[in-house]
Design a protein around this motif. Sequence first.
Motif, PDB file in Angstrom:
ATOM      1  N   GLU A  37       0.833  -1.205   0.000  1.00 47.56           N
ATOM      2  CA  GLU A  37       0.000   0.000   0.000  1.00 47.56           C
ATOM      3  C   GLU A  37       0.866   1.252   0.000  1.00 47.56           C
ATOM      4  O   GLU A  37       0.585   2.211  -0.745  1.00 47.56           O
ATOM      5  CB  GLU A  37      -0.922   0.016   1.217  1.00 47.56           C
ATOM      6  CG  GLU A  37      -2.049  -0.995   1.144  1.00 47.56           C
ATOM      7  CD  GLU A  37      -2.844  -1.072   2.427  1.00 47.56           C
ATOM      8  OE1 GLU A  37      -4.081  -1.067   2.333  1.00 47.56           O
ATOM      9  OE2 GLU A  37      -2.241  -1.145   3.522  1.00 47.56           O
ATOM     10  N   LEU A  38       1.898   1.261   0.822  1.00 47.92           N
ATOM     11  CA  LEU A  38       2.790   2.421   0.886  1.00 47.92           C
ATOM     12  C   LEU A  38       3.495   2.646  -0.442  1.00 47.92           C
ATOM     13  O   LEU A  38       3.624   3.789  -0.897  1.00 47.92           O
ATOM     14  CB  LEU A  38       3.803   2.259   2.020  1.00 47.92           C
ATOM     15  CG  LEU A  38       3.218   2.315   3.430  1.00 47.92           C
ATOM     16  CD1 LEU A  38       4.253   1.889   4.463  1.00 47.92           C
ATOM     17  CD2 LEU A  38       2.666   3.702   3.742  1.00 47.92           C
ATOM     18  N   ALA A  39       3.915   1.573  -1.087  1.00 52.41           N
ATOM     19  CA  ALA A  39       4.578   1.695  -2.384  1.00 52.41           C
ATOM     20  C   ALA A  39       3.602   2.237  -3.434  1.00 52.41           C
ATOM     21  O   ALA A  39       3.950   3.132  -4.207  1.00 52.41           O
ATOM     22  CB  ALA A  39       5.141   0.344  -2.820  1.00 52.41           C
ATOM     23  N   TYR A  40       2.390   1.706  -3.443  1.00 52.66           N
ATOM     24  CA  TYR A  40       1.393   2.152  -4.429  1.00 52.66           C
ATOM     25  C   TYR A  40       1.051   3.625  -4.226  1.00 52.66           C
ATOM     26  O   TYR A  40       0.940   4.383  -5.188  1.00 52.66           O
ATOM     27  CB  TYR A  40       0.125   1.304  -4.338  1.00 52.66           C
ATOM     28  CG  TYR A  40      -0.931   1.722  -5.332  1.00 52.66           C
ATOM     29  CD1 TYR A  40      -0.893   1.259  -6.640  1.00 52.66           C
ATOM     30  CD2 TYR A  40      -1.948   2.598  -4.968  1.00 52.66           C
ATOM     31  CE1 TYR A  40      -1.837   1.658  -7.565  1.00 52.66           C
ATOM     32  CE2 TYR A  40      -2.899   2.998  -5.893  1.00 52.66           C
ATOM     33  CZ  TYR A  40      -2.842   2.525  -7.183  1.00 52.66           C
ATOM     34  OH  TYR A  40      -3.779   2.931  -8.105  1.00 52.66           O
ATOM     35  N   CYS A  41       0.873   4.045  -2.987  1.00 51.79           N
ATOM     36  CA  CYS A  41       0.470   5.426  -2.693  1.00 51.79           C
ATOM     37  C   CYS A  41       1.616   6.416  -2.885  1.00 51.79           C
ATOM     38  O   CYS A  41       1.356   7.605  -3.115  1.00 51.79           O
ATOM     39  CB  CYS A  41      -0.081   5.527  -1.274  1.00 51.79           C
ATOM     40  SG  CYS A  41      -1.649   4.650  -1.084  1.00 51.79           S
ATOM     41  N   ALA A  42       2.849   5.963  -2.788  1.00 52.84           N
ATOM     42  CA  ALA A  42       4.028   6.797  -3.030  1.00 52.84           C
ATOM     43  C   ALA A  42       3.943   8.150  -2.327  1.00 52.84           C
ATOM     44  O   ALA A  42       4.225   9.189  -2.914  1.00 52.84           O
ATOM     45  CB  ALA A  42       4.240   6.983  -4.539  1.00 52.84           C
ATOM     46  N   GLY A  43       3.501   8.133  -1.066  1.00 56.21           N
ATOM     47  CA  GLY A  43       3.451   9.357  -0.279  1.00 56.21           C
ATOM     48  C   GLY A  43       2.219  10.218  -0.482  1.00 56.21           C
ATOM     49  O   GLY A  43       2.101  11.277   0.122  1.00 56.21           O
ATOM     50  N   SER A  44       1.287   9.793  -1.317  1.00 59.85           N
ATOM     51  CA  SER A  44       0.068  10.565  -1.564  1.00 59.85           C
ATOM     52  C   SER A  44      -0.869  10.468  -0.363  1.00 59.85           C
ATOM     53  O   SER A  44      -1.453   9.412  -0.105  1.00 59.85           O
ATOM     54  CB  SER A  44      -0.648  10.046  -2.817  1.00 59.85           C
ATOM     55  OG  SER A  44      -1.956  10.582  -2.900  1.00 59.85           O
ATOM     56  N   THR A  45      -1.027  11.568   0.358  1.00 56.28           N
ATOM     57  CA  THR A  45      -1.906  11.563   1.529  1.00 56.28           C
ATOM     58  C   THR A  45      -3.359  11.262   1.156  1.00 56.28           C
ATOM     59  O   THR A  45      -4.008  10.484   1.862  1.00 56.28           O
ATOM     60  CB  THR A  45      -1.789  12.889   2.306  1.00 56.28           C
ATOM     61  OG1 THR A  45      -0.421  13.083   2.669  1.00 56.28           O
ATOM     62  CG2 THR A  45      -2.639  12.866   3.563  1.00 56.28           C
ATOM     63  N   PRO A  46      -3.916  11.801   0.073  1.00 58.36           N
ATOM     64  CA  PRO A  46      -5.291  11.434  -0.289  1.00 58.36           C
ATOM     65  C   PRO A  46      -5.469   9.929  -0.534  1.00 58.36           C
ATOM     66  O   PRO A  46      -6.466   9.341  -0.118  1.00 58.36           O
ATOM     67  CB  PRO A  46      -5.564  12.245  -1.556  1.00 58.36           C
ATOM     68  CG  PRO A  46      -4.670  13.440  -1.424  1.00 58.36           C
ATOM     69  CD  PRO A  46      -3.423  12.902  -0.775  1.00 58.36           C
ATOM     70  N   ARG A  47      -4.489   9.304  -1.175  1.00 58.77           N
ATOM     71  CA  ARG A  47      -4.580   7.854  -1.408  1.00 58.77           C
ATOM     72  C   ARG A  47      -4.471   7.077  -0.099  1.00 58.77           C
ATOM     73  O   ARG A  47      -5.182   6.095   0.108  1.00 58.77           O
ATOM     74  CB  ARG A  47      -3.500   7.394  -2.388  1.00 58.77           C
ATOM     75  CG  ARG A  47      -3.817   7.766  -3.811  1.00 58.77           C
ATOM     76  CD  ARG A  47      -2.792   7.214  -4.753  1.00 58.77           C
ATOM     77  NE  ARG A  47      -3.243   7.403  -6.127  1.00 58.77           N
ATOM     78  CZ  ARG A  47      -2.644   6.896  -7.174  1.00 58.77           C
ATOM     79  NH1 ARG A  47      -1.554   6.167  -7.029  1.00 58.77           N
ATOM     80  NH2 ARG A  47      -3.116   7.102  -8.384  1.00 58.77           N
ATOM     81  N   LEU A  48      -3.569   7.500   0.779  1.00 59.24           N
ATOM     82  CA  LEU A  48      -3.464   6.839   2.086  1.00 59.24           C
ATOM     83  C   LEU A  48      -4.749   7.030   2.885  1.00 59.24           C
ATOM     84  O   LEU A  48      -5.214   6.107   3.556  1.00 59.24           O
ATOM     85  CB  LEU A  48      -2.260   7.370   2.864  1.00 59.24           C
ATOM     86  CG  LEU A  48      -0.887   6.985   2.317  1.00 59.24           C
ATOM     87  CD1 LEU A  48       0.213   7.774   3.017  1.00 59.24           C
ATOM     88  CD2 LEU A  48      -0.652   5.480   2.450  1.00 59.24           C
ATOM     89  N   ALA A  49      -5.335   8.211   2.807  1.00 62.24           N
ATOM     90  CA  ALA A  49      -6.580   8.490   3.532  1.00 62.24           C
ATOM     91  C   ALA A  49      -7.715   7.610   3.017  1.00 62.24           C
ATOM     92  O   ALA A  49      -8.501   7.077   3.808  1.00 62.24           O
ATOM     93  CB  ALA A  49      -6.950   9.965   3.400  1.00 62.24           C
ATOM     94  N   ALA A  50      -7.817   7.437   1.707  1.00 67.38           N
ATOM     95  CA  ALA A  50      -8.863   6.577   1.145  1.00 67.38           C
ATOM     96  C   ALA A  50      -8.678   5.135   1.616  1.00 67.38           C
ATOM     97  O   ALA A  50      -9.646   4.447   1.960  1.00 67.38           O
ATOM     98  CB  ALA A  50      -8.851   6.655  -0.375  1.00 67.38           C
ATOM     99  N   ARG A  51      -7.439   4.695   1.688  1.00 67.83           N
ATOM    100  CA  ARG A  51      -7.172   3.335   2.165  1.00 67.83           C
ATOM    101  C   ARG A  51      -7.450   3.198   3.657  1.00 67.83           C
ATOM    102  O   ARG A  51      -7.927   2.167   4.103  1.00 67.83           O
ATOM    103  CB  ARG A  51      -5.732   2.928   1.816  1.00 67.83           C
ATOM    104  CG  ARG A  51      -5.656   2.467   0.378  1.00 67.83           C
ATOM    105  CD  ARG A  51      -4.301   2.626  -0.262  1.00 67.83           C
ATOM    106  NE  ARG A  51      -4.379   2.188  -1.656  1.00 67.83           N
ATOM    107  CZ  ARG A  51      -4.950   2.875  -2.641  1.00 67.83           C
ATOM    108  NH1 ARG A  51      -5.497   4.045  -2.412  1.00 67.83           N
ATOM    109  NH2 ARG A  51      -5.003   2.400  -3.867  1.00 67.83           N
ATOM    110  N   TRP A  52      -7.165   4.243   4.436  1.00 66.74           N
ATOM    111  CA  TRP A  52      -7.509   4.190   5.857  1.00 66.74           C
ATOM    112  C   TRP A  52      -9.026   4.095   6.012  1.00 66.74           C
ATOM    113  O   TRP A  52      -9.529   3.300   6.810  1.00 66.74           O
ATOM    114  CB  TRP A  52      -6.962   5.398   6.611  1.00 66.74           C
ATOM    115  CG  TRP A  52      -7.300   5.288   8.060  1.00 66.74           C
ATOM    116  CD1 TRP A  52      -8.300   5.931   8.732  1.00 66.74           C
ATOM    117  CD2 TRP A  52      -6.697   4.412   9.001  1.00 66.74           C
ATOM    118  NE1 TRP A  52      -8.343   5.518  10.038  1.00 66.74           N
ATOM    119  CE2 TRP A  52      -7.370   4.586  10.230  1.00 66.74           C
ATOM    120  CE3 TRP A  52      -5.646   3.499   8.921  1.00 66.74           C
ATOM    121  CZ2 TRP A  52      -7.015   3.875  11.370  1.00 66.74           C
ATOM    122  CZ3 TRP A  52      -5.305   2.797  10.062  1.00 66.74           C
ATOM    123  CH2 TRP A  52      -5.982   2.989  11.270  1.00 66.74           C
ATOM    124  N   ALA A  53      -9.763   4.887   5.250  1.00 64.75           N
ATOM    125  CA  ALA A  53     -11.222   4.836   5.302  1.00 64.75           C
ATOM    126  C   ALA A  53     -11.714   3.442   4.906  1.00 64.75           C
ATOM    127  O   ALA A  53     -12.656   2.913   5.513  1.00 64.75           O
ATOM    128  CB  ALA A  53     -11.835   5.909   4.388  1.00 64.75           C
TER     129      ALA A  53
END
Length: 141
Positions: A37-53
């Motif tokens: 997940e971290l590799a796919y998101c590459a530091g994108s906070t919106p992508r990490l937030a969607a995955r947290w949700a």
Amino acid sequence: MRTPLGVGVDIVAIPQLEAMLTTGGAAFRQLCWTADELAYCAGSTPRLAARWAAKEATMKALGRGIGAIAPTDIEVAGREGQPPTLRLHGPALAAAQEQEVDLALSMSHEAHLAIAFVVATPRRTGECGRCHLEGGSVGTE
């Protein structure tokens, strides 16, 4: 124990998560997201937030809370341009198998918010294309 239907929804304030990422650093990231997940998101906070949700919504759809299921037991997988899928591990996988459910995921982010919605439906007889094998994928967008 077959579950008739489960639903879960969660919304995340992206600026709040960004502050948590700054404060928590690498340890926080590793506690909450898998290496893929971290590799796919590459530091994108919106992508990490969607995955947290999506993780929170999945816990709700399974009728479990954080603590009973670790955030890394629920992994959001996907490729650019394709719907996201869920990979369950450990207690999350056990809960889905016990309840005999398939999971469908939809998630999005816009401006300052990220949202995810998960529906757990009774698994049909026999093996499903969205199986709950560890490392296998379940759900569609």
